[in-house]
Design a protein around this motif. Sequence first.
Motif, PDB file in Angstrom:
ATOM      1  N   GLU A 378       0.802  -1.215   0.000  1.00 18.98           N
ATOM      2  CA  GLU A 378       0.000   0.000   0.000  1.00 18.98           C
ATOM      3  C   GLU A 378       0.842   1.276   0.000  1.00 18.98           C
ATOM      4  OE1 GLU A 378      -0.575   2.372   2.624  1.00 18.98           O
ATOM      5  OE2 GLU A 378       1.077   1.569   3.804  1.00 18.98           O
ATOM      6  N   HIS A 379       2.119   1.181   0.342  1.00 21.11           N
ATOM      7  CA  HIS A 379       2.986   2.358   0.424  1.00 21.11           C
ATOM      8  C   HIS A 379       3.462   2.841  -0.932  1.00 21.11           C
ATOM      9  CE1 HIS A 379       5.739  -1.040  -0.010  1.00 21.11           C
ATOM     10  NE2 HIS A 379       6.588  -0.180  -0.528  1.00 21.11           N
ATOM     11  N   ALA A 413       5.248  -4.400   4.011  1.00 16.82           N
ATOM     12  CA  ALA A 413       6.356  -4.593   4.947  1.00 16.82           C
ATOM     13  C   ALA A 413       6.893  -3.250   5.417  1.00 16.82           C
ATOM     14  CB  ALA A 413       7.468  -5.394   4.275  1.00 16.82           C
ATOM     15  N   THR A 414       6.622  -2.202   4.630  1.00 17.26           N
ATOM     16  CA  THR A 414       7.091  -0.851   4.957  1.00 17.26           C
ATOM     17  C   THR A 414       5.935   0.117   4.735  1.00 17.26           C
ATOM     18  OG1 THR A 414       7.886  -0.633   2.672  1.00 17.26           O
ATOM     19  CG2 THR A 414       9.491  -1.327   4.323  1.00 17.26           C
ATOM     20  N   PRO A 415       4.958   0.148   5.627  1.00 16.27           N
ATOM     21  CA  PRO A 415       3.770   0.983   5.405  1.00 16.27           C
ATOM     22  C   PRO A 415       4.130   2.459   5.221  1.00 16.27           C
ATOM     23  CG  PRO A 415       3.469  -0.465   7.302  1.00 16.27           C
ATOM     24  CD  PRO A 415       4.908  -0.555   6.917  1.00 16.27           C
ATOM     25  N   SER A 416       3.296   3.157   4.481  1.00 15.09           N
ATOM     26  CA  SER A 416       3.455   4.606   4.396  1.00 15.09           C
ATOM     27  C   SER A 416       3.239   5.191   5.781  1.00 15.09           C
ATOM     28  CB  SER A 416       2.432   5.185   3.411  1.00 15.09           C
ATOM     29  OG  SER A 416       1.117   4.982   3.907  1.00 15.09           O
ATOM     30  N   ALA A 608      11.826  -4.793  -7.691  1.00 14.32           N
ATOM     31  CA  ALA A 608      12.260  -4.447  -6.341  1.00 14.32           C
ATOM     32  C   ALA A 608      11.364  -4.976  -5.245  1.00 14.32           C
ATOM     33  CB  ALA A 608      12.387  -2.929  -6.213  1.00 14.32           C
ATOM     34  N   LYS A 609      10.119  -5.327  -5.546  1.00 14.13           N
ATOM     35  CA  LYS A 609       9.228  -5.713  -4.446  1.00 14.13           C
ATOM     36  C   LYS A 609       8.222  -6.746  -4.902  1.00 14.13           C
ATOM     37  CE  LYS A 609       7.757  -1.641  -6.353  1.00 14.13           C
ATOM     38  NZ  LYS A 609       8.552  -0.539  -6.857  1.00 14.13           N
ATOM     39  N   GLY A 610       7.721  -7.468  -3.896  1.00 12.28           N
ATOM     40  CA  GLY A 610       6.596  -8.366  -4.124  1.00 12.28           C
ATOM     41  C   GLY A 610       6.915  -9.688  -4.776  1.00 12.28           C
ATOM     42  N   GLN A 641      12.065   2.475   2.372  1.00 16.32           N
ATOM     43  CA  GLN A 641      11.118   1.484   1.868  1.00 16.32           C
ATOM     44  C   GLN A 641      11.732   0.655   0.752  1.00 16.32           C
ATOM     45  OE1 GLN A 641       7.995   4.195   0.814  1.00 16.32           O
ATOM     46  NE2 GLN A 641       6.884   3.920   2.743  1.00 16.32           N
ATOM     47  N   LEU A 642      12.416   1.323  -0.172  1.00 16.69           N
ATOM     48  CA  LEU A 642      12.981   0.615  -1.314  1.00 16.69           C
ATOM     49  C   LEU A 642      14.076  -0.360  -0.872  1.00 16.69           C
ATOM     50  CD1 LEU A 642      12.593   0.475  -4.337  1.00 16.69           C
ATOM     51  CD2 LEU A 642      14.317   2.260  -4.604  1.00 16.69           C
TER      52      LEU A 642
END
Length: 793
Positions: A378-379, A413-416, A608-610, A641-642
């Motif tokens: 979501e971030h 894993a790194t919420p806004s 980079a994610k998911g 986050q990244l």
Amino acid sequence: MPPPTSHSSSPAAQSFFDLGLPRGESPEESGSGAIRKVARVQLETAAALELDYAIPEKLEKSVRVGTRLTVPLQQQRVTAVVLEILDSPEGNTRLKEILSVVGSRPMFTSGLLRLANWISEYYVVPVNRVLRTMLPQAVREKPETFLTDSHLKLAKEPSPEIFDKLHQTAPMQARILEKLRSHGGEATLSELRRELPRATTIIKPLIKAGWITRSEIRVERDPFQTEEFLPSQPLKLTEEQQAAYDTLIKTLGVMFAAEASPAGGEEPKPSTLLLHGVTGSGKTEVYLQAIAEVLKQGKTALVLVPEISLTPQTIERFKARFSERKDAIAVLHSHLSDGERHDEWFKIHEGRAQIVIGARSAIFAPLENLGLIIVDEEHEPSYKQEDAPRYHARDVAVVRGRIEKCPVLLGSATPSLESFQNATTGKYQLLTMTKRTDGKSMPLIRIVDMRMERRKGTEVSFANTGILSQKLRTAITDRLTKKEQTILFLNRRGFNTSLSCVSCGETVQCQECAIPMTLHKKDNRLVCHICGARRVPPTKCPACKEPGLKYSGFGTERVEQAVKEVFPQARIARVDTDTMQRKNQLRDTLKEFRAQKLDILIGTQMIAKGLDFPNVTLVGVLNADTALNIPDFRAAERTFQLLVQVAGRAGRGEVKGEVFVQTHAPHSPAIQFSRHNDFDGYALQELEHRIAFKYPPFSHVVLISARGKHEAQAEFALQTLHKRLENDLPEGCIMGEPAPAPLAKAHGHHRFQLLLRSEKIRALCAHIRKVIAGLSLPQDIYITWDVDPMNVG
């Protein structure tokens, strides 16, 4: 980056608004008789007008709220959407009649119309622009234009004697009959034409003689029709997964119970839940099992993912888990063809899809009876649309959940910091998962100070420019020996990122944009990554005409070449927008990597994610400082986050992972907190800075921009707007001074910007709407505004 568009300054829009027509009156009159029903419609044209039209008796059963229509307006036929059905007094003869209905049923649900009104008010954009955004272009321009095929069926079985005769007199007709028999007595014409190109002509006498029948059927353009998905079973949940799942199911149960007995007491408010789970903690399994429960209750589910690169893997997991109803899964994202997107949308619209998976725009999927909305990662900034109406899909999802009375689950894993603050203050319900599944440990993160690396020097010819540190090269060699896989991440594409003169220091810039041009060596072209302009690299400095030009910086193309030189035996693939041009190329590349046909994957944030690759045990982040130097209050948050997300790609299998973060700023808090995967520590520190300067999540931000080909005019326009906004500025609002944008020129337009902050966003938006509506601008000056922008540069 496409140029921003203006909401209200175009001459066409102003001319419509200046018509001065009262709502409820058509601009034309008709002499038709008494009118029983009237449709209040929103025009889809440039004018955000609501007008009333009479419903002809022949269309009364077809015209409903959400129906698209064609109506007359000033000697033209325009499309519109029905907002309300009203009764009209007898004898009212002033209204023009609706001309026709578009489609066989309403295109918008009542919930989507309410959502459009909220978006219009919150993001300060006309409703008609929102409605156009809600419908895919393929649906809007060619509604219900389905692909068809002829279905052929044996009407009677030919006797052996007739077959023998046909083989002698009409052998091609005999082959058609034989093909049908081999296909179980029926087949489509397109199937027969693959083997018999002249089948269309050959079948005509067979139909006339009554041997076969022909009927037209709709053919679904399914983007995954050639894919096979092996069924999967629900996994045993860990304690943390089970706790999160139980809380979510309890929330779902409360909502379902309230719906079943609406008269029983106060109706519960739909819940928003934030699932904060470390990378590899099994958030997707929680999603899958929760959706299974939603489907058992006869409801539907919507799943948003931020990147198209995540969609293939997400679809694979969902198709495998719900294999018995895989045709009930619809997919919506921009890499589909127009025909595929058209058919997938209508699969949802007709109620045949129970699960919708897609990127940002899928939030507008016409699902009814929604039971759960999931926003994964979501971030991610990609949930924010950069063009009008500039909505944020995560925030729109929360509002749609309230409208549809269904829970919304945000996962990351790194919420806004906005979502995290809402969870810690009780506005959202917080669910946490701190451990990876099956006892897997988090990867070991090593920080490599590239300043020290540069001082050491290296022997390797291509890597001695700061691309690969000695420690990272050694780690890659070790993985190649062990048959394990490596991901190298760099969020810059191209070969070299700038070309400058050693004599005068001039950098070769794009003539339309204020940024250096990037060398793409494969094409031997300098490319602007803003407007896409291309040119041959000069041999002399454009400013001083000296021949000494020097390339500097590196992108993914150069990394690929360096890695090939250092590891010639390795199987390497690069994933960025330059290489992933062919349809399904990204999906195929990721499949090859998962099947261990590749050793090293080099890419931008697309990887980079998911994504989940069990054999990846090493991740290298080649330049962790890229995002830190951007003049944006979210720069450090994005970097943290990244780094955490990229690091999370390592060690998801049986072998512990290792991550090397190469940086010139090793002591940056974002890098140090990411090293220990300490989200809470980072959030606490960053929130202290945000509250001190009244930045989100402790305020809302509106970014107003002025752009034009003439620098002085653009600056003057924003200064004028600034002065007008100062009058009656809502209490508590903080407004900065007009200033050049960090990207001072793009697409040939000079850019200036103004930042406003306020805790009460609705009052500020109403003020902006009022001021801009009364602003007169030169024809080539464009004013845009962005509510809750993700980038202020």
